[in-house]
Design a protein around this motif. Sequence first.
Motif, PDB file in Angstrom:
ATOM      1  N   THR A   1     -45.046  11.804  21.950  1.00  0.00           N
ATOM      2  CA  THR A   1     -45.835  10.581  22.002  1.00  0.00           C
ATOM      3  C   THR A   1     -46.986  10.841  22.979  1.00  0.00           C
ATOM      4  O   THR A   1     -47.032  11.897  23.616  1.00  0.00           O
ATOM      5  CB  THR A   1     -44.993   9.399  22.517  1.00  0.00           C
TER       6      THR A   1
ATOM      7  N   SER B   1     -32.405   9.874   7.629  1.00  0.00           N
ATOM      8  CA  SER B   1     -32.482   8.490   7.180  1.00  0.00           C
ATOM      9  C   SER B   1     -31.105   7.977   6.754  1.00  0.00           C
ATOM     10  O   SER B   1     -30.713   6.844   7.089  1.00  0.00           O
ATOM     11  CB  SER B   1     -33.468   8.370   6.015  1.00  0.00           C
TER      12      SER B   1
ATOM     13  N   ASN C   1     -38.173   0.146  13.799  1.00  0.00           N
ATOM     14  CA  ASN C   1     -39.490   0.055  14.442  1.00  0.00           C
ATOM     15  C   ASN C   1     -39.525   0.711  15.821  1.00  0.00           C
ATOM     16  O   ASN C   1     -40.134   0.198  16.771  1.00  0.00           O
ATOM     17  CB  ASN C   1     -39.926  -1.408  14.555  1.00  0.00           C
ATOM     18  N   GLY C   2     -38.858   1.858  15.943  1.00  0.00           N
ATOM     19  CA  GLY C   2     -38.906   2.608  17.188  1.00  0.00           C
ATOM     20  C   GLY C   2     -38.077   2.022  18.313  1.00  0.00           C
ATOM     21  O   GLY C   2     -38.266   2.396  19.476  1.00  0.00           O
TER      22      GLY C   2
ATOM     23  N   THR D   1     -35.362  15.123   6.751  1.00  0.00           N
ATOM     24  CA  THR D   1     -35.683  13.724   7.032  1.00  0.00           C
ATOM     25  C   THR D   1     -34.840  12.791   6.162  1.00  0.00           C
ATOM     26  O   THR D   1     -34.458  11.697   6.606  1.00  0.00           O
ATOM     27  CB  THR D   1     -37.173  13.436   6.812  1.00  0.00           C
TER      28      THR D   1
ATOM     29  N   LEU E   1     -39.859   7.859  17.856  1.00  0.00           N
ATOM     30  CA  LEU E   1     -39.907   9.201  17.270  1.00  0.00           C
ATOM     31  C   LEU E   1     -39.734   9.107  15.760  1.00  0.00           C
ATOM     32  O   LEU E   1     -38.931   8.316  15.260  1.00  0.00           O
ATOM     33  CB  LEU E   1     -38.810  10.087  17.862  1.00  0.00           C
ATOM     34  N   THR E   2     -40.468   9.928  15.043  1.00  0.00           N
ATOM     35  CA  THR E   2     -40.364   9.936  13.588  1.00  0.00           C
ATOM     36  C   THR E   2     -39.062  10.589  13.153  1.00  0.00           C
ATOM     37  O   THR E   2     -38.424  11.330  13.917  1.00  0.00           O
ATOM     38  CB  THR E   2     -41.540  10.699  12.965  1.00  0.00           C
ATOM     39  N   GLN E   3     -38.695  10.323  11.905  1.00  0.00           N
ATOM     40  CA  GLN E   3     -37.494  10.963  11.373  1.00  0.00           C
ATOM     41  C   GLN E   3     -37.699  12.468  11.218  1.00  0.00           C
ATOM     42  O   GLN E   3     -36.736  13.228  11.295  1.00  0.00           O
ATOM     43  CB  GLN E   3     -37.103  10.314  10.048  1.00  0.00           C
TER      44      GLN E   3
END
Length: 247
Positions: free
Chosen positions: A106, A202, A218-219, A198, A185-187
């Motif tokens: 980030t 999920s 949403n993080g 990913t 953080l993204t998957q």
Amino acid sequence: MTASPPKPKITTLVEKLSLRDSVSAEEIAALQDVLGPPREVKAGADIVRQHAHPLHSTLLISGFSARYSTLSDGARQITEINVSGDFIDLHSLLMKQMDHGVLALTDCVVAFAPHAKLIHLTERHPHLSRLLWLDTIIDAAIHRQWLVAMGRRSGLAHIAHLVCELYLRLKAAGQADEMRFDLPLTQAVLGDALGLSTVHVSRLITELRGEGVVQWANGQVEILDWRRLAEIAEFDAAYLRLQSEPV
């Protein structure tokens, strides 16, 4: 008169160290003095390049970063996620050449501690030096837990273990409360940390939600049932050394 550069905020580092032993006002001042002014690093940028020979160690003041290694085909494995208050490459003081890189996951704020000043600090403040040494030992313990998770835990237990770990590390730095914490953080990043696709990440998040142990959207993560989450993960927090044991 030229204004003095701003001092970095080291509250998260001090909170974390103070959990393990008392930190004196003199030691806090010494930590403050060894660090340069705060700097911003954008998400996606290297904070420390793989194979570099850094002349300073870096304190992560805010944001998330990750230690990583890359293969010749470009595949990336994240080997630790760093949180506020972490010295992300304190070991470079003795290691010299980095065998891995550190990436800003980030937007981050960091401060550099020149190695020459760190050496001087270790000579003048032996107790503080032991506390910082303990910090690098805990880093090694985190790596061992990640190795066990990667090799032996199920995907569900692995991601549950990561959630437990990050919550307690963020709480130690004053960045989590009431079983809630931000995890922007993204998957894809989580997949690089877990060694999974990913799609699999999920599915595992959906499964944790279905178990009724977390809300994750949403993080933001809220732990609804810590006992059950820790049971799924077979989580034992001893490796994080969050209790006060004077060094």
